[in-house]
Write a protein that holds these residues in place. Structure first.
Motif, PDB file in Angstrom:
ATOM      1  N   SER A 169      -9.769  -3.352  -2.237  1.00  0.00           N
ATOM      2  CA  SER A 169      -8.394  -3.235  -1.737  1.00  0.00           C
ATOM      3  C   SER A 169      -8.017  -4.321  -0.734  1.00  0.00           C
ATOM      4  O   SER A 169      -6.876  -4.776  -0.724  1.00  0.00           O
ATOM      5  CB  SER A 169      -8.170  -1.856  -1.136  1.00  0.00           C
ATOM      6  OG  SER A 169      -9.014  -1.659  -0.024  1.00  0.00           O
ATOM      7  N   THR A 170      -8.943  -4.771   0.097  1.00  0.00           N
ATOM      8  CA  THR A 170      -8.604  -5.802   1.083  1.00  0.00           C
ATOM      9  C   THR A 170      -8.478  -7.183   0.452  1.00  0.00           C
ATOM     10  O   THR A 170      -7.970  -8.104   1.083  1.00  0.00           O
ATOM     11  CB  THR A 170      -9.657  -5.860   2.208  1.00  0.00           C
ATOM     12  OG1 THR A 170     -10.922  -6.140   1.641  1.00  0.00           O
ATOM     13  CG2 THR A 170      -9.693  -4.549   2.975  1.00  0.00           C
ATOM     14  N   VAL A 187      -6.362   1.182  -6.859  1.00  0.00           N
ATOM     15  CA  VAL A 187      -7.138  -0.012  -6.543  1.00  0.00           C
ATOM     16  C   VAL A 187      -8.506   0.445  -6.022  1.00  0.00           C
ATOM     17  O   VAL A 187      -8.569   1.285  -5.131  1.00  0.00           O
ATOM     18  CB  VAL A 187      -6.429  -0.869  -5.469  1.00  0.00           C
ATOM     19  CG1 VAL A 187      -7.255  -2.088  -5.100  1.00  0.00           C
ATOM     20  CG2 VAL A 187      -5.043  -1.277  -5.944  1.00  0.00           C
ATOM     21  N   MET A 224     -11.538   1.010  -3.867  1.00  0.00           N
ATOM     22  CA  MET A 224     -11.606   0.946  -2.410  1.00  0.00           C
ATOM     23  C   MET A 224     -12.270  -0.336  -1.927  1.00  0.00           C
ATOM     24  O   MET A 224     -11.801  -0.979  -0.998  1.00  0.00           O
ATOM     25  CB  MET A 224     -12.378   2.163  -1.889  1.00  0.00           C
ATOM     26  CG  MET A 224     -12.359   2.290  -0.392  1.00  0.00           C
ATOM     27  SD  MET A 224     -13.076   3.825   0.152  1.00  0.00           S
ATOM     28  CE  MET A 224     -14.801   3.404   0.126  1.00  0.00           C
ATOM     29  N   ILE A 274      -6.782   4.820  -3.006  1.00  0.00           N
ATOM     30  CA  ILE A 274      -5.866   3.727  -2.669  1.00  0.00           C
ATOM     31  C   ILE A 274      -4.986   3.415  -3.881  1.00  0.00           C
ATOM     32  O   ILE A 274      -5.489   3.146  -4.966  1.00  0.00           O
ATOM     33  CB  ILE A 274      -6.645   2.476  -2.235  1.00  0.00           C
ATOM     34  CG1 ILE A 274      -7.467   2.805  -0.989  1.00  0.00           C
ATOM     35  CG2 ILE A 274      -5.712   1.303  -2.000  1.00  0.00           C
ATOM     36  CD1 ILE A 274      -8.453   1.755  -0.592  1.00  0.00           C
ATOM     37  N   THR A 275      -3.684   3.453  -3.645  1.00  0.00           N
ATOM     38  CA  THR A 275      -2.722   3.088  -4.680  1.00  0.00           C
ATOM     39  C   THR A 275      -1.808   2.014  -4.109  1.00  0.00           C
ATOM     40  O   THR A 275      -1.382   2.109  -2.956  1.00  0.00           O
ATOM     41  CB  THR A 275      -1.885   4.311  -5.114  1.00  0.00           C
ATOM     42  OG1 THR A 275      -2.767   5.336  -5.556  1.00  0.00           O
ATOM     43  CG2 THR A 275      -0.935   3.953  -6.245  1.00  0.00           C
ATOM     44  N   MET A 276      -1.533   0.998  -4.913  1.00  0.00           N
ATOM     45  CA  MET A 276      -0.645  -0.079  -4.471  1.00  0.00           C
ATOM     46  C   MET A 276       0.477  -0.278  -5.479  1.00  0.00           C
ATOM     47  O   MET A 276       0.283  -0.098  -6.682  1.00  0.00           O
ATOM     48  CB  MET A 276      -1.423  -1.392  -4.326  1.00  0.00           C
ATOM     49  CG  MET A 276      -2.463  -1.367  -3.229  1.00  0.00           C
ATOM     50  SD  MET A 276      -3.320  -2.951  -3.040  1.00  0.00           S
ATOM     51  CE  MET A 276      -2.191  -3.773  -1.927  1.00  0.00           C
ATOM     52  N   THR A 327     -10.809   6.307  -6.550  1.00  0.00           N
ATOM     53  CA  THR A 327     -10.199   5.697  -5.368  1.00  0.00           C
ATOM     54  C   THR A 327      -9.121   6.602  -4.812  1.00  0.00           C
ATOM     55  O   THR A 327      -8.596   7.465  -5.515  1.00  0.00           O
ATOM     56  CB  THR A 327      -9.606   4.315  -5.687  1.00  0.00           C
ATOM     57  OG1 THR A 327      -9.186   3.701  -4.472  1.00  0.00           O
ATOM     58  CG2 THR A 327      -8.432   4.405  -6.643  1.00  0.00           C
ATOM     59  N   TRP A 333     -10.434  -4.514 -13.117  1.00  0.00           N
ATOM     60  CA  TRP A 333     -11.051  -4.606 -11.799  1.00  0.00           C
ATOM     61  C   TRP A 333     -12.494  -5.077 -11.866  1.00  0.00           C
ATOM     62  O   TRP A 333     -13.080  -5.403 -10.846  1.00  0.00           O
ATOM     63  CB  TRP A 333     -10.957  -3.262 -11.075  1.00  0.00           C
ATOM     64  CG  TRP A 333      -9.551  -2.891 -10.747  1.00  0.00           C
ATOM     65  CD1 TRP A 333      -8.827  -1.866 -11.291  1.00  0.00           C
ATOM     66  CD2 TRP A 333      -8.679  -3.540  -9.823  1.00  0.00           C
ATOM     67  NE1 TRP A 333      -7.556  -1.852 -10.752  1.00  0.00           N
ATOM     68  CE2 TRP A 333      -7.446  -2.858  -9.839  1.00  0.00           C
ATOM     69  CE3 TRP A 333      -8.819  -4.631  -8.964  1.00  0.00           C
ATOM     70  CZ2 TRP A 333      -6.363  -3.225  -9.054  1.00  0.00           C
ATOM     71  CZ3 TRP A 333      -7.746  -4.994  -8.170  1.00  0.00           C
ATOM     72  CH2 TRP A 333      -6.531  -4.311  -8.215  1.00  0.00           C
ATOM     73  N   LEU A 338       0.858  -1.174   0.000  1.00  0.00           N
ATOM     74  CA  LEU A 338       0.000   0.000   0.000  1.00  0.00           C
ATOM     75  C   LEU A 338       0.896   1.227   0.000  1.00  0.00           C
ATOM     76  O   LEU A 338       1.813   1.329   0.820  1.00  0.00           O
ATOM     77  CB  LEU A 338      -0.896  -0.026   1.235  1.00  0.00           C
ATOM     78  CG  LEU A 338      -1.941   1.049   1.376  1.00  0.00           C
ATOM     79  CD1 LEU A 338      -2.951   0.968   0.228  1.00  0.00           C
ATOM     80  CD2 LEU A 338      -2.661   0.893   2.707  1.00  0.00           C
TER      81      LEU A 338
END
Length: 140
Positions: free
Chosen positions: A82-83, A77, A79, A53-55, A51, A107, A29
């Motif tokens: 993401s998990t 990614v 949201m 969130i970036t990975m 989002t 996705w 992450l």
């Protein structure tokens, strides 16, 4: 610094990309912290259109030549997904026919997650929790 990212695939890969399965071999992450989000932005995030969130991911992308191609990328990614992205997760990607290292993650395609036990092989905290787990007695 740009916090919010649109979730869209490159037009050239949508048109010409070759669909392949890829396995996550590394996942990190990149942006951590809390951010305040407006109602409009929150709706876009929950709908999977944006989002924060970036990975950084490393993927083994399946190939017709036998050996998978190792690809490193930084990707926004969704949201809500993401998990689910961890070492061992299988994703569908679009691969550029002229450059096997240029990929985009789809996705919208199904994601195959590793089991908790498989995740624990790469996550010491999860392994410790699973080792302390007490299974309920079997019912007759």
């Amino acid at each position: 610094m740009r916090i919010f990212r649109k979730l869209q695939k490159a037009d050239d890969l949508v048109a010409d990309g070759i669909r392949r399965r890829a396995t996550v071999t590394k996942a990190a992450l990149l942006n951590r912290g809390e951010f305040q989000v407006s109602g409009k932005r929150a709706e876009a995030m929950l709908a999977g259109e944006a989002t924060m969130i970036t990975m950084r991911l490393e993927l083994d992308v399946a190939s017709d030549q036998g050996e998978p191609t190792r690809v490193k990328l930084k990707s926004p990614v969704p949201m809500m997904l993401s998990t689910r992205v961890a070492i061992g997760t299988e994703l569908e990607v679009l691969v550029d026919p002229s450059d096997a290292r240029k990929v985009a993650i789809d996705w919208d395609a199904p994601i195959a997650e590793p089991s908790l036990e498989e995740r624990a092989e790469h996550d010491p905290m999860l392994k410790e929790l699973l080792d302390r787990r007490v299974d309920p007695p079997a019912s007759d």
